[in-house]
Design an enzyme around this catalytic site. Structure first.
Site, PDB file in Angstrom:
ATOM      1  N   TYR A  81      59.266  10.319  35.070  1.00  0.00           N
ATOM      2  CA  TYR A  81      60.323  11.326  35.220  1.00  0.00           C
ATOM      3  C   TYR A  81      60.995  11.611  33.880  1.00  0.00           C
ATOM      4  O   TYR A  81      61.333  12.754  33.551  1.00  0.00           O
ATOM      5  CB  TYR A  81      61.334  10.807  36.246  1.00  0.00           C
ATOM      6  N   THR A 133      57.067   7.550  30.471  1.00  0.00           N
ATOM      7  CA  THR A 133      56.099   8.642  30.607  1.00  0.00           C
ATOM      8  C   THR A 133      56.134   9.276  31.989  1.00  0.00           C
ATOM      9  O   THR A 133      55.296  10.136  32.287  1.00  0.00           O
ATOM     10  CB  THR A 133      54.672   8.132  30.334  1.00  0.00           C
ATOM     11  N   SER A 184      59.128  14.165  31.918  1.00  0.00           N
ATOM     12  CA  SER A 184      59.271  15.490  32.537  1.00  0.00           C
ATOM     13  C   SER A 184      60.626  16.104  32.218  1.00  0.00           C
ATOM     14  O   SER A 184      60.762  17.336  32.200  1.00  0.00           O
ATOM     15  CB  SER A 184      59.091  15.384  34.050  1.00  0.00           C
ATOM     16  N   ASP A 214      50.188   5.299  41.228  1.00  0.00           N
ATOM     17  CA  ASP A 214      51.362   4.710  40.589  1.00  0.00           C
ATOM     18  C   ASP A 214      52.482   4.433  41.590  1.00  0.00           C
ATOM     19  O   ASP A 214      53.164   3.407  41.503  1.00  0.00           O
ATOM     20  CB  ASP A 214      51.885   5.639  39.488  1.00  0.00           C
TER      21      ASP A 214
END
Length: 258
Positions: A160, A158, A163, A45
């Site tokens: 940082y 989906t 998280s 990514d």
């Protein structure tokens, strides 16, 4: 997507990606990036984000088909050597509109940077940041005390953002996630979901005493005084996916992973 388009091949410097690049170059015909009508990117990514930023700098809107030879590969397709032309002919395109970050430093320097996943503000020292939050020129939070705050696109929700306990946004939702990072006051604030036409302004309070950096994906501006964030609708990007691994389906299923 036609398989007859002129294709450029880009690979991350990892051994796995370099080996895959060598195999693909022996099997298929390729052209340089300047002449390409489509890009095949090999890596993870992070490398895909680098490729997309490279296209943004070139003001190029050619589509990108990524194959995962990294770790997570959420934005990538599976790696296969064979059947590439047939796969490209069947791909499903997704338009991704990047954010534009306008960051002004305490010295008065102004930087404009694109962000495909998110724009994040982070404290630079052990002291918490103090941030005034405005949306569409209206102050909605006079003082947020936190480690930081981020604005994420659906494509980046989906990463940082997740998280930091932010919401997952489906593609096509027309929304942005505004998510605090370790909020101290107001302690119960968990963020907001905003229309993607919203203009977000983040003013750093006590910026000399509590310095803050701003990061657009992987590019950092230190000691900011004010940051503005909004969607840049003039520079759409196109990602290509195998029909069975479409990005909107992957984002949906991510919400059911424990």
């Amino acid at each position: 997507m036609s398989a007859t388009l002129r294709r450029a091949l880009l690979a991350s410097p990892t051994p796995a990606a370099q080996a895959a690049e060598h195999e693909l170059r022996e099997r298929y015909d390729w052209t340089g990036l300047d002449e390409a009508e489509l890009v095949v990117a090999l890596g993870g990514d992070g490398f895909l984000l680098q490729v997309l930023h490279q296209l943004l700098e070139r003001r190029s809107s050619i589509p990108v088909f990524g194959m995962n030879l990294g770790t997570v590969g959420f934005l990538m397709n599976e790696w296969h050597l064979g059947g590439l032309e047939e796969r490209l002919a069947r791909t499903k395109p997704f338009k991704v509109s990047p954010l534009e970050m306008i960051a002004e430093t305490i010295d008065g320097e102004v930087r404009r940077l694109p962000a495909i996943n998110e724009v994040s503000l982070l404290r630079e020292t052990r002291q918490a940041a103090k941030v005034e939050v405005s949306v569409n020129d209206r102050v909605v939070m006079p003082e947020l005390v936190c480690d930081g705050i981020l604005a994420a696109t659906p494509a980046g929700s989906t990463a940082y953002n997740l998280s930091a306990n932010g919401p997952i946004l489906p593609l096509g939702s027309g929304m942005l996630a505004l998510t605090p990072i370790s909020p101290f006051r107001p302690r119960r604030w968990r963020g907001a979901i905003l229309p993607d036409r919203a203009r977000i302004a983040l003013r750093i309070l006590e910026s000399d005493k509590r310095p803050v950096s701003a990061v657009a994906d992987q590019r950092e501006v230190r000691d900011v005084a004010r940051v503005e964030v909004e969607i840049d609708r003039m520079r759409d990007l196109t990602l290509l996916f195998d029909p069975e691994h479409a990005l909107d389906d992957r984002i949906t299923m991510e919400q059911f992973i424990a």
